[in-house]
Design a protein around this motif. Structure first.
Motif, short mmCIF file in Angstrom:
data_model
loop_
_atom_site.label_atom_id
_atom_site.label_comp_id
_atom_site.label_asym_id
_atom_site.label_seq_id
_atom_site.Cartn_x
_atom_site.Cartn_y
_atom_site.Cartn_z
N THR A 64 0.83 -1.21 0.00
CA THR A 64 0.00 0.00 0.00
C THR A 64 0.86 1.25 0.00
N ASN A 65 2.04 1.19 0.62
CA ASN A 65 2.95 2.33 0.58
C ASN A 65 3.39 2.60 -0.86
N GLU A 68 2.66 5.55 -6.09
CA GLU A 68 2.26 5.51 -7.50
C GLU A 68 1.11 6.48 -7.76
N ARG A 69 0.13 6.54 -6.84
CA ARG A 69 -0.99 7.48 -7.01
C ARG A 69 -0.49 8.92 -6.97
N ALA A 70 0.41 9.21 -6.04
CA ALA A 70 0.96 10.57 -5.95
C ALA A 70 1.74 10.91 -7.22
N TRP A 71 2.52 9.95 -7.70
CA TRP A 71 3.29 10.16 -8.92
C TRP A 71 2.36 10.40 -10.11
N ALA A 72 1.30 9.59 -10.22
CA ALA A 72 0.34 9.74 -11.31
C ALA A 72 -0.37 11.10 -11.24
N TYR A 73 -0.71 11.53 -10.02
CA TYR A 73 -1.36 12.83 -9.85
C TYR A 73 -0.43 13.95 -10.32
N HIS A 74 0.82 13.91 -9.87
CA HIS A 74 1.75 14.96 -10.27
C HIS A 74 2.02 14.94 -11.77
N LEU A 75 2.09 13.75 -12.35
CA LEU A 75 2.30 13.65 -13.78
C LEU A 75 1.12 14.25 -14.54
N SER A 76 -0.11 13.91 -14.13
CA SER A 76 -1.28 14.46 -14.82
C SER A 76 -1.38 15.96 -14.61
N TYR A 77 -1.02 16.44 -13.41
CA TYR A 77 -1.04 17.88 -13.15
C TYR A 77 -0.03 18.60 -14.04
#
Length: 137
Positions: A66-67, A72-81
């Motif tokens: 889960t860590n 991965e979710r944070a990375w995906a968010y920043h990439l999409s941003y």
């Protein structure tokens, strides 16, 4: 080369206990392989949680998984941003360029309507005589 979909995960398995614990060691390896292959499947996690001897390892593995998932979710968010911001900036640049072209076209047409010679319009607008003649057509 883009590697945004590449995932590398390392797992360190404990040493086996030799011939005496071969069956227990194989069960541990089987549980780890089951977890790695099915950690996205709640039924797999539920099945592994039934093994009383493996519950502590499952909790550790689940916490690590889960860590990684949160990262991965944070990375995906920043990439999409970042992509959205780049798209926005490109849109502004394109709109600015289009506005400049429209302003130049309007200026040339006004000058032509005042019977300003094409050579003079070319000199002041920076447009070629051919481009100005296209505006006439």
């Amino acid at each position: 080369m883009r590697t945004e979909n590449l995932q590398i995960r390392f797992f360190e398995f404990p040493k086996t206990g030799g011939m005496n614990n071969k069956k227990a060691d194989l069960k541990k390896v089987k549980n780890w392989c089951t977890f790695i292959a099915g950690c996205n499947n709640p039924a797999v996690i539920e099945g592994l949680s039934q093994d009383k001897t493996w519950q502590e390892k499952l909790q550790m593995a689940w916490k690590a998984y889960t860590n990684v998932s949160e990262e991965e979710r944070a990375w995906a968010y920043h990439l999409s941003y970042d992509r959205a911001e780049a798209d926005y900036r490109n849109g502004l640049l394109l709109a600015e360029e289009k506005g400049k072209q429209e302003m130049a076209t309007t200026m040339v047409r006004r000058m032509l309507s005042k019977h300003v010679p094409i050579e003079t319009i070319s000199e002041y607008s920076g447009l070629s005589v051919e481009n100005i003649q296209k505006l006439l057509g």
